[in-house]
Design a protein around this motif. Structure first.
Motif, PDB file in Angstrom:
ATOM      1  N   ASP A  21       0.862  -1.178   0.000  1.00 43.79           N
ATOM      2  CA  ASP A  21       0.000   0.000   0.000  1.00 43.79           C
ATOM      3  C   ASP A  21       0.895   1.224   0.000  1.00 43.79           C
ATOM      4  OD1 ASP A  21      -1.904   1.938   0.325  1.00 43.79           O
ATOM      5  OD2 ASP A  21      -2.252   1.539   2.460  1.00 43.79           O
ATOM      6  N   THR A  32      -1.419  -0.860  -4.401  1.00 45.25           N
ATOM      7  CA  THR A  32      -2.345   0.263  -4.534  1.00 45.25           C
ATOM      8  C   THR A  32      -1.794   1.288  -5.511  1.00 45.25           C
ATOM      9  OG1 THR A  32      -1.365   1.537  -2.720  1.00 45.25           O
ATOM     10  CG2 THR A  32      -3.088  -0.041  -2.144  1.00 45.25           C
ATOM     11  N   THR A  33      -2.692   1.905  -6.247  1.00 44.00           N
ATOM     12  CA  THR A  33      -2.315   3.029  -7.101  1.00 44.00           C
ATOM     13  C   THR A  33      -2.773   4.304  -6.405  1.00 44.00           C
ATOM     14  OG1 THR A  33      -4.378   2.816  -8.359  1.00 44.00           O
ATOM     15  CG2 THR A  33      -2.438   1.690  -9.220  1.00 44.00           C
ATOM     16  N   ASN A  39      -6.859   1.309  -7.089  1.00 47.26           N
ATOM     17  CA  ASN A  39      -6.859   2.632  -6.488  1.00 47.26           C
ATOM     18  C   ASN A  39      -7.039   2.539  -4.967  1.00 47.26           C
ATOM     19  OD1 ASN A  39      -8.276   5.252  -5.559  1.00 47.26           O
ATOM     20  ND2 ASN A  39      -7.592   5.773  -7.617  1.00 47.26           N
ATOM     21  N   GLN A  40      -6.264   3.337  -4.228  1.00 46.72           N
ATOM     22  CA  GLN A  40      -6.336   3.314  -2.770  1.00 46.72           C
ATOM     23  C   GLN A  40      -7.725   3.634  -2.247  1.00 46.72           C
ATOM     24  OE1 GLN A  40      -3.185   6.160  -2.076  1.00 46.72           O
ATOM     25  NE2 GLN A  40      -1.881   4.609  -1.138  1.00 46.72           N
ATOM     26  N   LEU A  64     -10.028   0.618  -2.438  1.00 47.15           N
ATOM     27  CA  LEU A  64      -9.719  -0.367  -1.400  1.00 47.15           C
ATOM     28  C   LEU A  64     -10.225   0.081  -0.034  1.00 47.15           C
ATOM     29  CD1 LEU A  64      -6.116  -1.382  -2.491  1.00 47.15           C
ATOM     30  CD2 LEU A  64      -8.206  -2.741  -2.687  1.00 47.15           C
ATOM     31  N   ALA A  98      -6.798   0.997   3.474  1.00 49.39           N
ATOM     32  CA  ALA A  98      -6.527   0.524   2.112  1.00 49.39           C
ATOM     33  C   ALA A  98      -5.815  -0.825   2.152  1.00 49.39           C
ATOM     34  CB  ALA A  98      -5.685   1.544   1.353  1.00 49.39           C
ATOM     35  N   TRP A  99      -4.910  -1.005   3.112  1.00 51.00           N
ATOM     36  CA  TRP A  99      -4.188  -2.286   3.234  1.00 51.00           C
ATOM     37  C   TRP A  99      -5.170  -3.409   3.539  1.00 51.00           C
ATOM     38  CZ3 TRP A  99      -2.968  -6.476   6.196  1.00 51.00           C
ATOM     39  CH2 TRP A  99      -1.804  -7.169   5.855  1.00 51.00           C
ATOM     40  N   ALA A 110      -7.165  -4.334   0.510  1.00 55.01           N
ATOM     41  CA  ALA A 110      -6.370  -5.219  -0.349  1.00 55.01           C
ATOM     42  C   ALA A 110      -6.332  -6.630   0.225  1.00 55.01           C
ATOM     43  CB  ALA A 110      -4.952  -4.667  -0.485  1.00 55.01           C
TER      44      ALA A 110
END
Length: 472
Positions: free
Chosen positions: A131, A191-192, A230-231, A234, A432-433, A436
């Motif tokens: 991330d 993540t982007t 994308n963050q 997520l 975000a992590w 994912a």
């Protein structure tokens, strides 16, 4: 009952599974069990567990039918997931088919093969998660409870969110070295960045170039499959939503990102030039005015994370005694008073910190109005943009979700504001992590979400979408 079934076990295990109809089985022992009602028999299988239940399917056709009951494997999956059950169920219900994600589900028992899902989740060994971010990144293993560690990005590798970053390969190599993993062994989900709310041709080109660079570097390192998401998307998945608005308080900017069925709606997003860096700098300024000097910015950030909050009513809070102290490493004890809530107040009144931008509540209200009046808003579920999810480390400030919701309810027309909810970051700074993690532990990962090297060479960054169209 469980003891009775275990007695049958000793008889069953004397005969190989291939024996025709399990001839020779002691019918005197099996008969009483066969008289049990299905619900009672399911209770026995639940006590035995998944492994012994699979063995029970070898006894006879009736038992095989009971072991195949999806309710049984729903139970086993729930037991295996523990406190993460709601997240697992959400992912397997809405995300298992890949992109575009499902938006409506009727009855989960009608479409989810829980026995298959359980087996596939048990077989998959996991994947690497990275991330990224402009300040630092979090990395780890999808089967772990949390991220394994953090790595400074900008200070050591430059701007990894730029398509032209020359240190990208060294950045990925450093993470694999820390994890002590060979890149060729497992798929990766990365993540982007949440950047650019424009949908112009140049911005889209830069975004695609960044993704191409990520895929190219990772495939050159022999990573078997790559998933780049994308963050903000997520973070939304971490909150168990497929549509809504994510507010990411980033390192230098705050992005208001509308997402419909997992797709970022670039043309109606909003971005303001206010982030964690400005919050920390403003707290440092307030401390200087109070006579607290020569404090490292890292220590100021620690004080922000542990003492600061957002006031529900800023003017009322000014009349209260809110003094509190915190010990920062070897630098000693620091005591803050009104600075505790004045720091976060610049999110709503940026002019207090000398920042020339609109307040957070105004940016979110503007985005919601755009969503409501856009063509997308008219054809989709009318309430899809009323799920507002906070993300990012500074979004974890206590009181922020409640204050923002209050401001939005006052700023928006009642017809739009009705039903609106602002949710705090579901997993703090690691939302975000964890989003994912929920994807990379799914039964259909990596096939439904990842791009292989061959797909990338044939279709480019849109490999999964174009491959699906090609198959049709």
């Amino acid at each position: 009952m469980a003891t009775l079934l275990r007695r049958i076990w000793k008889s069953v295990t004397k005969f190989p599974p291939s024996s025709q109809n399990n001839a020779g089985l002691d019918r005197g022992i099996v008969a009483p069990v066969e008289k049990l009602t299905p619900d009672v028999f399911l209770l026995i299988l639940k006590r035995l567990g998944p492994k012994d239940s699979v063995m029970a399917a070898l006894v006879c056709r009736a038992w095989r039918s009971m072991v195949a009951e999806e309710r049984l494997w729903y139970f086993f999956l729930q037991e295996e997931a523990g406190e993460m059950w709601e997240t697992v169920l959400f992912a397997e219900t809405y995300l298992r088919s890949g992109f575009p994600v499902r938006s409506v589900v009727t009855d989960i028992y009608d479409h989810l093969p829980f026995r298959l899902i359980y087996g596939q989740r048990k077989q998959f060994q996991g994947s690497v998660i990275i991330d990224g971010g402009s300040g630092y990144c979090k990395y780890g293993w999808s089967k772990s409870s949390r991220a394994a560690g953090r790595l400074s990005t900008y200070a050591e590798y430059g701007n990894i969110e730029s398509p032209m970053c020359p240190q990208r390969r060294h950045f990925f190599s450093a993470i694999y070295n820390r994890l002590q993993l060979n890149p060729a062994t497992q798929p990766i989900i990365i993540t982007t960045p949440i950047c650019h709310c424009d949908d112009t041709e140049s911005v889209n080109a830069a975004r695609q170039q960044l993704q191409e660079e990520i895929y190219t570097v990772l495939f050159d390192m022999n990573v078997p499959a790559v998933c780049a998401i994308n963050q903000a998307v997520l973070a939304l998945y971490a909150a168990r939503q497929t549509s809504g608005i994510v507010i990411n308080v980033g390192f230098q900017v705050t992005s208001v990102v509308p997402i419909l069925c997992g797709k970022v709606m670039q043309n109606v997003g909003v971005e303001i030039g206010l982030g964690a860096l400005q919050l920390t700098a403003y707290l440092s300024e307030l401390m200087h005015e109070k006579g607290i000097d020569f404090v490292a910015m890292a220590s100021v950030r620690t004080l922000k994370e542990n003492l600061c909050y957002v006031a529900e009513d800023y003017h009322a809070e000014l009349s209260k005694n809110v003094e509190a102290s915190f010990t920062v490493g070897d630098e000693g004890v620091f005591t803050l008073s009104h600075e505790r809530f004045q720091t976060g107040e610049i999110l709503f009144q940026p002019e207090l910190g000398g920042v020339q931008t609109m307040g957070l509540h105004r940016a979110v209200a503007l985005c919601i109005e755009h969503c409501n009046t856009s063509e997308v808003g008219k054809v989709a579920d009318e309430g899809w943009f009323k799920n507002v999810v906070l993300a990012g480390g500074s979004a974890c400030l206590p009181g922020l979700a409640g204050r923002l919701e209050k401001e939005l309810l006052q700023a928006l027309p009642s017809t739009i504001a009705k039903g609106l909810k602002v949710l705090p970051p579901p997993y703090g700074s690691e939302s975000a992590w964890f989003g994912a993690k929920s994807i990379s532990n799914m039964s259909t990962f990596p096939e439904a979400w990842c791009i292989t090297k061959n797909q990338f060479q044939k279709y480019g960054v849109n490999a999964i979408r174009d491959a699906a169209l090609d198959d049709n």
